[in-house]
Design a protein around this motif. Structure first.
Motif, PDB file in Angstrom:
ATOM      1  N   SER A   1       0.835  -1.195   0.000  1.00  0.00           N
ATOM      2  CA  SER A   1       0.000   0.000   0.000  1.00  0.00           C
ATOM      3  C   SER A   1       0.873   1.250   0.000  1.00  0.00           C
TER       4      SER A   1
ATOM      5  N   HIS B   1      -4.421   7.057   8.755  1.00  0.00           N
ATOM      6  CA  HIS B   1      -4.188   5.697   8.276  1.00  0.00           C
ATOM      7  C   HIS B   1      -5.299   4.785   8.760  1.00  0.00           C
ATOM      8  N   SER B   2      -5.825   3.965   7.880  1.00  0.00           N
ATOM      9  CA  SER B   2      -6.925   3.065   8.241  1.00  0.00           C
ATOM     10  C   SER B   2      -6.480   2.028   9.262  1.00  0.00           C
ATOM     11  N   SER B   3      -5.225   1.613   9.229  1.00  0.00           N
ATOM     12  CA  SER B   3      -4.756   0.567  10.138  1.00  0.00           C
ATOM     13  C   SER B   3      -4.696   1.025  11.596  1.00  0.00           C
ATOM     14  N   ILE B   4      -4.763   2.323  11.840  1.00  0.00           N
ATOM     15  CA  ILE B   4      -4.767   2.831  13.219  1.00  0.00           C
ATOM     16  C   ILE B   4      -6.028   3.640  13.489  1.00  0.00           C
TER      17      ILE B   4
ATOM     18  N   GLU C   1      -1.594  -3.518  18.795  1.00  0.00           N
ATOM     19  CA  GLU C   1      -1.669  -4.497  17.711  1.00  0.00           C
ATOM     20  C   GLU C   1      -2.245  -5.812  18.197  1.00  0.00           C
TER      21      GLU C   1
END
Length: 92
Positions: free
Chosen positions: A3, A41-44, A67
């Motif tokens: 990404s 950021h989508s992951s956070i 995580e």
């Protein structure tokens, strides 16, 4: 990582004309600073990395703890594993 590479290619490398190695280094450094500090950021949880780091500091949690909380198993493990030999099938 894929990404990140795709975004860097689409947003910086395909859109920029570099006139020297120093010019390229400056443009890449500015883009990376924006990506790593100011961009959600989508992951956070769609937070910026700065806001995410501040929330970890405020709660006393580490990134590793975050995580481990965010990770979910894909399937539930069996208690004793595979114990029935009939479930194993020979191929061919």
């Amino acid at each position: 990582m894929e990404s990140f590479n795709g975004r860097m290619r689409d947003e910086l490398l395909n859109e920029s004309l570099f006139f020297s190695l120093d010019h390229a280094r400056q443009k890449v450094a500015a883009w990376a600073l924006d990506y790593n500090t100011r961009r959600p950021h989508s992951s956070i949880g769609y937070l910026t990395p700065e806001a995410f780091a501040a929330s970890l500091t405020a709660t006393g949690r580490s990134a590793a703890q975050y995580e481990s909380c965010a990770a979910r198993p894909v399937a539930h493990p069996t208690l004793r594993g595979v114990t029935n030999p009939r479930t194993l099938v020979a191929a061919g």
